[in-house]
Design a protein around this motif. Structure first.
Motif, PDB file in Angstrom:
ATOM      1  N   LEU A   1      11.700 -17.489  37.353  1.00 33.80           N
ATOM      2  CA  LEU A   1      12.614 -17.034  38.411  1.00 33.80           C
ATOM      3  C   LEU A   1      13.882 -17.882  38.434  1.00 33.80           C
ATOM      4  CD1 LEU A   1      10.082 -16.332  41.316  1.00 33.80           C
ATOM      5  CD2 LEU A   1      11.257 -14.666  39.859  1.00 33.80           C
ATOM      6  N   ALA A   2      13.729 -19.188  38.205  1.00 34.54           N
ATOM      7  CA  ALA A   2      14.907 -20.061  38.151  1.00 34.54           C
ATOM      8  C   ALA A   2      15.799 -19.687  36.968  1.00 34.54           C
ATOM      9  CB  ALA A   2      14.465 -21.523  38.038  1.00 34.54           C
ATOM     10  N   GLY A   3      15.178 -19.423  35.829  1.00 42.45           N
ATOM     11  CA  GLY A   3      15.940 -19.027  34.655  1.00 42.45           C
ATOM     12  C   GLY A   3      16.646 -17.699  34.848  1.00 42.45           C
ATOM     13  N   LEU A   4      15.945 -16.751  35.474  1.00 41.84           N
ATOM     14  CA  LEU A   4      16.542 -15.439  35.725  1.00 41.84           C
ATOM     15  C   LEU A   4      17.744 -15.557  36.656  1.00 41.84           C
ATOM     16  CD1 LEU A   4      16.126 -12.408  35.140  1.00 41.84           C
ATOM     17  CD2 LEU A   4      14.737 -12.291  37.212  1.00 41.84           C
ATOM     18  N   ALA A   5      17.610 -16.371  37.698  1.00 44.80           N
ATOM     19  CA  ALA A   5      18.703 -16.540  38.652  1.00 44.80           C
ATOM     20  C   ALA A   5      19.914 -17.197  37.994  1.00 44.80           C
ATOM     21  CB  ALA A   5      18.229 -17.368  39.841  1.00 44.80           C
ATOM     22  N   VAL A   6      19.685 -18.272  37.248  1.00 43.18           N
ATOM     23  CA  VAL A   6      20.790 -18.973  36.596  1.00 43.18           C
ATOM     24  C   VAL A   6      21.432 -18.097  35.521  1.00 43.18           C
ATOM     25  CG1 VAL A   6      21.385 -20.927  35.105  1.00 43.18           C
ATOM     26  CG2 VAL A   6      19.897 -21.265  37.087  1.00 43.18           C
ATOM     27  N   GLY A   7      20.601 -17.391  34.754  1.00 41.18           N
ATOM     28  CA  GLY A   7      21.135 -16.508  33.723  1.00 41.18           C
ATOM     29  C   GLY A   7      21.984 -15.391  34.305  1.00 41.18           C
ATOM     30  N   ARG A   8      21.545 -14.845  35.420  1.00 45.12           N
ATOM     31  CA  ARG A   8      22.304 -13.759  36.056  1.00 45.12           C
ATOM     32  C   ARG A   8      23.619 -14.273  36.639  1.00 45.12           C
ATOM     33  NH1 ARG A   8      24.447  -9.171  35.784  1.00 45.12           N
ATOM     34  NH2 ARG A   8      24.776  -8.072  37.744  1.00 45.12           N
TER      35      ARG A   8
END
Length: 239
Positions: A44-51
């Protein structure tokens, strides 16, 4: 409106490594834990930062508009997201009083299988695109049969994950395992980007970033390998 293709893709991406986790177990403070327990927060952290990174690069004005930020289909920067997930794994393991190195060694091949599952799930999204080929799949709405590059990428990453798992059982260097994982995934993404359709004639940002990661991870693998082979002084304690 529910994006069923993306939903199925995420189920496969998390379900496949969760199933493998029954054999390739992830250690917790009080015993083995499931892949979801170890990887959900970092994902979820990766998805948020990537987005957010994608929005900063493409449309900074949309930052703060929740409706725009939640449209994952419109783009997520892979490598900034991967870095954020890595940091989240390190922080989470320390907070849980688990060896960060052990957690990385165990979760890296499972995460690779998760990514492979996502790529293979192109059949449930808009179809698996690639160069025109007499043998392959035909994406919905197109008259041309295409070589399914996404499926080939999935097979390559899954095969590399088996190799990373084997390497992790013989070499306890978390730096080397993360670097080899990055090298394998970035190489597959860089090669796959050559044949995936895109706008314009030049390389895409995702392609260029993957090429950069190939160069960086190759250097780190070389340095980590050389360091592991360096003779230790007599009486030195191995860590």
């Amino acid at each position: 409106m529910i994006d069923y293709g993306l939903l199925v893709s995420m189920i496969i991406a998390f379900g496949l490594p969760s199933l493998l986790g029954m054999w390739w177990q992830v250690s917790g403070r009080d015993g083995p834990v499931g892949f979801l327990d170890a990887a959900l927060s970092p994902a979820l952290a990766g998805l948020a930062v990537g987005r957010i990174t994608t929005l900063l690069l493409d449309d900074p004005a949309s930052i703060g508009r929740v409706s725009d930020m939640l449209i994952i289909r419109s783009g997520v920067e892979f490598w900034p997201g991967a870095l954020a997930a890595l940091v989240a794994v390190l922080v989470g393991s320390r907070l849980s009083r688990i060896s960060p190195a052990t957690r990385l060694l165990q979760i890296a091949p499972l995460a690779m299988f998760g990514y492979a599952g996502y790529e293979a799930a192109c059949v449930f999204r808009d179809g698996c695109f690639g160069p025109a080929s007499p043998i392959g799949l035909r994406p919905p709405g197109l008259p041309t049969t295409m070589l399914p590059v996404g499926l080939l990428m999935a097979v390559a990453v899954a095969a590399a994950a088996v190799g990373v798992r084997e390497l992790a059982t013989r070499n306890r260097s978390a730096v080397l395992i993360v670097a080899v994982t990055t090298l394998a995934v970035s190489s597959v993404r860089a090669l796959g980007s050559i044949w995936l359709p895109h706008v314009g004639d030049g390389p895409t940002r995702q392609h260029l970033s993957s090429v950069i990661m190939v160069v960086v991870s190759t250097a780190v693998v070389g340095l980590a390998t050389a360091s592991s082979r360096r003779p230790r002084p007599k009486g030195a304690i191995q860590t």
